[in-house]
Design an enzyme around this catalytic site. Structure first.
Site, PDB file in Angstrom:
ATOM      1  N   SER A 127       8.297  -2.508  10.443  1.00 24.68           N
ATOM      2  CA  SER A 127       9.547  -3.251  10.300  1.00 24.68           C
ATOM      3  C   SER A 127      10.526  -2.893  11.409  1.00 24.68           C
ATOM      4  O   SER A 127      10.524  -1.764  11.911  1.00 24.68           O
ATOM      5  CB  SER A 127      10.185  -2.920   8.946  1.00 24.68           C
ATOM      6  N   TYR A 152      13.356   2.643   2.785  1.00 28.42           N
ATOM      7  CA  TYR A 152      12.394   1.622   3.198  1.00 28.42           C
ATOM      8  C   TYR A 152      11.995   1.837   4.653  1.00 28.42           C
ATOM      9  O   TYR A 152      10.802   1.871   4.994  1.00 28.42           O
ATOM     10  CB  TYR A 152      12.989   0.229   3.017  1.00 28.42           C
TER      11      TYR A 152
END
Length: 329
Positions: A127, A152
């Protein structure tokens, strides 16, 4: 090719399965169908794949070691595209345990499955969130990523490191893809396109964080899938030792539109497509958010021969048309 796709009911996963099946590949899809967002939407994505030649699906929790091992026993697979994860930056602030289970334990089981099954190439979702507090723009794969601002992001950074270990110790070709804010038809309801369209149509205020002073590298779903397929067909090979390459068969690529868009311009595009003005509720920056993202895709273009190009005016129009049709509004 025979491809295992995890997260097959997810936004990117379902689109990838559709593309692979259309070109004649055999696809084994896995997903736990969790309730992080509307399970009916996930089921609708799967319904578009069910019954098509070459497609098989199993509901499975990758954090379950035994279940994961059984799935990989259905191989051999030419490639594994691992897209399953607990998504969402803000959700990780309040539900950290879900990220540990899905993104760390689950990913560890995927690596073991690939090693034992002799998988030809593992492509996995990282990501743009890994760049964290990096202030240099655009973000390049060789930039330092030691300062994540959400759990995350930290789990995605950990995935890159874990994959490198397996590439080094066991010769498993691994390629990580740092996705930049993916959007489009069949997307995730927690993302801004859904939130904005719902609010504008309902005449409700949009929550605009950091008082609108934000930028994102919005990347259209078809561009992302094209990048994934091209990377999948080019297994990572040993190379120069840099933060994005290694003497092991391990590689990291950004997949972004390379055209950062100001948040207020993003909102304006939805207003134009819907023919309505938005009411804005200006709010402070949320915990875990970053102010801006921008992808340097030089390596992707040079080594894979692809550069995402869908402008937001086209992508947003396609999303709005899909949304109106799917929800009947």
């Amino acid at each position: 090719m025979r491809v295992l796709v995890t997260g097959a009911a997810g936004f990117i996963g379902a689109a990838l399965c559709d593309r692979l099946l259309a070109r004649g590949d055999e696809v084994f899809g896995l997903d736990n169908l969790n309730d992080y967002y509307d399970v009916a939407l996930k089921a609708a994505r799967l319904a578009r794949l069910a019954g098509r030649a070459g497609f098989r699906f199993e509901r499975l929790e990758l954090a379950d070691r035994a279940a994961s091992a059984r799935a990989f026993g259905a191989g051999p697979f030419d490639a594994v595209v691992h897209l399953a994860a607990q998504a969402g930056v803000r959700y990780s602030v309040t539900h950290p345990e879900k990220y540990v289970d899905a993104n760390l334990v689950g990913f560890g089981n995927v690596l073991e499955g690939c090693r034992r099954a002799g998988v030809g190439h593992l492509v996995f979702a990282s990501s743009s969130s890994v760049y964290g507090l990096n202030a240099k723009m655009p973000f390049g794969e060789c930039d330092n990523v030691d300062h994540p601002v959400s759990l995350y992001a930290a789990t995605k950074k950990a995935n890159e490191a874990m994959a490198h270990v397996y590439a080094h110790l066991f010769g498993l070709p691994c390629t990580g893809l740092r996705f930049f804010t993916v959007y489009g038809p069949w997307g995730r309801p927690d993302m801004s396109p859904f939130l904005f369209v719902r609010a504008i149509l309902a005449g409700e205020p949009l929550k605009v964080f950091n008082h609108g002073a934000m930028e994102r590298d919005f990347t259209y779903i078809d561009d992302v899938v094209e990048g994934v397929v091209r990377v999948m067909e080019r297994p990572a090979t040993p190379g120069e030792v840099t933060p994005a390459t290694s003497a092991a068969p391990w590689r990291i690529y950004n997949i972004g539109n390379n055209r950062p868009v100001a948040l207020l311009r993003w909102i304006e595009t939805f207003e134009q497509c819907l023919g309505r003005k938005a009411q804005l509720e200006l709010l402070p920056l949320q915990p875990g958010d970053v102010v801006a993202t921008a992808a340097d895709i030089t390596a992707l273009a040079r080594e894979v021969g692809f550069r995402p190009a869908t402008p937001i005016e086209v992508g947003v129009r396609r999303f709005v048309d899909w949304y109106r049709d799917y929800y009947g509004v």
